[in-house]
Structures are given as C-alpha cells and as structure tokens.
Scaffold this active site. Structure first.
Site, PDB file in Angstrom:
ATOM      1  N   ASP A   2       0.934  -1.159  -0.097  1.00 17.47           N
ATOM      2  CA  ASP A   2      -0.130   0.038   0.262  1.00 17.47           C
ATOM      3  C   ASP A   2       0.923   1.156   0.058  1.00 17.47           C
ATOM      4  O   ASP A   2       2.003   1.137   0.612  1.00 17.47           O
ATOM      5  CB  ASP A   2      -0.829  -0.112   1.274  1.00 17.47           C
ATOM      6  CG  ASP A   2      -1.655   1.021   1.423  1.00 17.47           C
ATOM      7  OD1 ASP A   2      -2.845   1.076   0.524  1.00 17.47           O
ATOM      8  OD2 ASP A   2      -1.774   2.033   2.408  1.00 17.47           O
ATOM      9  N   GLU A  45      -5.430   2.229  -3.905  1.00 20.26           N
ATOM     10  CA  GLU A  45      -3.896   1.999  -3.928  1.00 20.26           C
ATOM     11  C   GLU A  45      -3.008   0.873  -3.580  1.00 20.26           C
ATOM     12  O   GLU A  45      -1.898   0.927  -3.291  1.00 20.26           O
ATOM     13  CB  GLU A  45      -3.281   3.301  -3.571  1.00 20.26           C
ATOM     14  CG  GLU A  45      -3.292   3.675  -2.000  1.00 20.26           C
ATOM     15  CD  GLU A  45      -4.768   3.899  -1.519  1.00 20.26           C
ATOM     16  OE1 GLU A  45      -5.034   3.544  -0.140  1.00 20.26           O
ATOM     17  OE2 GLU A  45      -5.655   4.411  -2.055  1.00 20.26           O
TER      18      GLU A  45
END
Length: 126
Positions: A2, A45
């Site tokens: 991440d 993301e």
C-alpha cells in the site's frame, strides 16, 4: 502493499498523478518479481504479488527490494518536472498455510500490512 500517505498525494497532485505512482510501483514489482509470479492491483492504491513456489524469506527479500527501490526513487511530474518528494510503501507478507481458505490468507496479509503501517510505514512485515 500500500502507498504510504496516498491521500496526501491525491490531494496535492490529483488522481492522475496518484495513478501514475501506482503504475510506477507496479513496474518495480514486475522488475523484482520472478517470471512466474502474478502482479496485480488489488484495490484503490493497494497492490499484490502472488508468489507460488517461493519461500517466505524469498518473498520478504523481493518485497524489501521493491520497498527500497521505491524509497530511492525521485518521482517527478512529467508535465513540469515538479518533484513529488519521497513516496514510500508499506508491505505485508503472508504465506498460504496448508488447508487455509483464501479469505483467512488475505486477512493475515492485511494484518501484516497494518502492522507495517503502525510501526512507522515504509517497511516490510511478515
């Protein structure tokens, strides 16, 4: 894995720049992953690599190489060469246990990722 503080990137530079950062990270993942690994965007993301026939130590080393390469990258906007600053990633690594279902496997990987975030970001946790 991440992107650390991705909201700040999005707020400062917009969705297109954040998407370009994600593409750059994906290219690093492809660079360090073995040819038989599977690199994927997992959501927002978040990205993932499925690493069959890979030991936990090999997986940790691959992820550490990706993390270190990302930290050393000096990303810039193509339009005006503006520096984005240091962009880092946090990574959680888990090994699929014999007989384990996919849901529990993902939960364990997420726990490692959250531990990486809680322990200061920009790190790999197995």
């Amino acid at each position: 894995m991440d992107i650390d503080r991705s909201k700040g990137i999005n707020d400062s530079y917009g969705h297109i720049i954040l998407d370009n950062v994600i593409k750059f990270i994906a290219s690093l993942m492809c660079q360090f992953a073995f040819p038989y690994h599977h690199v994927a965007r997992y959501g927002g993301e978040e990205l993932a690599i499925i690493m069959p026939d890979t030991t936990l130590e090999e997986a940790r080393e691959i992820c550490e190489n990706i993390r270190a390469a990302m930290e050393k990258s000096h990303l810039r906007r193509k339009a005006n060469n503006e520096v984005l600053g240091i962009v880092t990633i946090s990574i959680g690594v888990a090994r699929l246990q014999c007989g384990e279902n996919v849901e529990n496997f993902i939960i364990r990987a997420d726990k490692s990722l959250y531990q990486a975030k809680e322990n200061g970001r920009n790190r790999v946790v197995c």
